[in-house]
Design a protein around this motif. Structure first.
Motif, PDB file in Angstrom:
ATOM      1  N   ARG A 199      -3.955  -3.336  10.702  1.00 60.92           N
ATOM      2  CA  ARG A 199      -3.755  -4.625   9.550  1.00 60.92           C
ATOM      3  C   ARG A 199      -4.029  -5.821  10.322  1.00 60.92           C
ATOM      4  O   ARG A 199      -3.418  -6.030  11.348  1.00 60.92           O
ATOM      5  CB  ARG A 199      -2.614  -4.664   8.944  1.00 60.92           C
ATOM      6  CG  ARG A 199      -2.382  -3.510   7.776  1.00 60.92           C
ATOM      7  CD  ARG A 199      -1.118  -2.842   7.468  1.00 60.92           C
ATOM      8  NE  ARG A 199      -1.199  -2.141   6.263  1.00 60.92           N
ATOM      9  CZ  ARG A 199      -1.174  -0.884   6.395  1.00 60.92           C
ATOM     10  NH1 ARG A 199      -1.477  -0.381   7.826  1.00 60.92           N
ATOM     11  NH2 ARG A 199      -1.263   0.234   5.492  1.00 60.92           N
ATOM     12  N   THR A 215       0.934  -1.190  -0.051  1.00 57.08           N
ATOM     13  CA  THR A 215      -0.063   0.118  -0.023  1.00 57.08           C
ATOM     14  C   THR A 215       0.948   1.219   0.042  1.00 57.08           C
ATOM     15  O   THR A 215       1.908   1.159   0.251  1.00 57.08           O
ATOM     16  CB  THR A 215      -1.020   0.182   1.147  1.00 57.08           C
ATOM     17  OG1 THR A 215      -0.285   0.072   2.565  1.00 57.08           O
ATOM     18  CG2 THR A 215      -1.786  -1.200   1.268  1.00 57.08           C
ATOM     19  N   ARG A 272      -1.683  -6.966   0.726  1.00 59.57           N
ATOM     20  CA  ARG A 272      -1.717  -6.627   2.259  1.00 59.57           C
ATOM     21  C   ARG A 272      -0.850  -7.430   3.099  1.00 59.57           C
ATOM     22  O   ARG A 272      -0.512  -7.148   4.071  1.00 59.57           O
ATOM     23  CB  ARG A 272      -3.342  -6.588   2.780  1.00 59.57           C
ATOM     24  CG  ARG A 272      -4.211  -5.299   1.990  1.00 59.57           C
ATOM     25  CD  ARG A 272      -5.598  -5.142   2.649  1.00 59.57           C
ATOM     26  NE  ARG A 272      -6.042  -3.753   2.115  1.00 59.57           N
ATOM     27  CZ  ARG A 272      -5.767  -2.551   2.418  1.00 59.57           C
ATOM     28  NH1 ARG A 272      -4.835  -2.350   3.859  1.00 59.57           N
ATOM     29  NH2 ARG A 272      -6.372  -1.593   2.142  1.00 59.57           N
TER      30      ARG A 272
END
Length: 223
Positions: free
Chosen positions: A220, A79, A159
């Motif tokens: 996360r 990201t 991710r």
């Protein structure tokens, strides 16, 4: 008679003064040299220790692994936040590697050779951890990723990559701070102003980055 006596007193005073000067010069000669005087004798290079040299040699490979880890971010779909972080680590630690190589070169000390990835996998090249109270058995330096961890990071995408990168880089940064602690506990180490400033910057910068990465990691979930 008076003239001869006056001359004798004058000569005695002269010899006494010369003796005092000689004695003072001898005392000055026996005093230990200051760091500045030692540096002047050695071409302007401040005194350093074996621990300083070992630290610099080891930290070059340690930083090289961080640069290699960061190089995966773009191609593995990290990201934007993680890509920015990885970019900052790459720039900062590449500059620091250059500084450490220059420091070693000026002192005619050996340094890890090869490209970043080769150094990243040479876990303890050139570093005798026993000089800093560390592991003298030939184990990895603190915080260094194992080959399996490097493979996991290299193949993770999106991710999942973010999570592994943040987790492993926190581990890596904490290891670097541990190496600084070990250096500072070694007798006479980090008295060179350049070394002291460098290790102080490492602790400050990497502590700040750890705080940032821990915040990013909280947002996360583990893959």
């Amino acid at each position: 008679m008076l003239a001869r006596a006056t001359l004798s007193y004058a000569l005695l005073a002269t010899f006494t003064l010369l003796g005092a000067c000689a004695s003072g010069g001898s005392a000055r000669a026996s005093r230990p040299l200051t760091p500045a005087q030692l540096a002047a004798q050695d071409g302007g290079i401040p005194p350093y220790t074996k621990a300083d040299v070992s630290f610099m040699q080891g930290m070059i490979s340690h930083h090289a692994q961080a640069v290699t880890m960061s190089s995966f971010a773009e191609s593995n779909g990290a990201t934007s936040e993680v890509r920015v972080l990885a970019g900052r680590i790459t720039v900062a630690q590449t500059d620091e590697i250059a500084f450490m190589k220059t420091w070693l070169g000026k002192r005619k000390q050996t340094m890890p050779a090869g490209d970043m990835e080769a150094m990243a996998h040479a876990h303890h090249i050139g570093m005798d951890m026993s000089t800093m109270g560390g592991d003298a058995s030939g184990g990895m330096m603190p915080g260094m990723l194992s080959p399996a961890q490097m493979d996991t990071l290299k193949t993770a995408k999106g991710r999942a990559f973010d999570w592994y990168f943040l987790t492993f880089m926190i581990q890596h940064h904490k290891g670097a701070i541990s190496m600084v602690d070990e250096l500072m506990s070694a007798k006479g180490a980090a008295n060179d102003d350049d070394v002291f400033k460098f290790v102080s910057d490492v602790v400050a910068d990497q502590s700040t980055e750890i705080d940032r990465m821990e915040l990013l990691l909280k947002a996360r979930s583990r893959p």
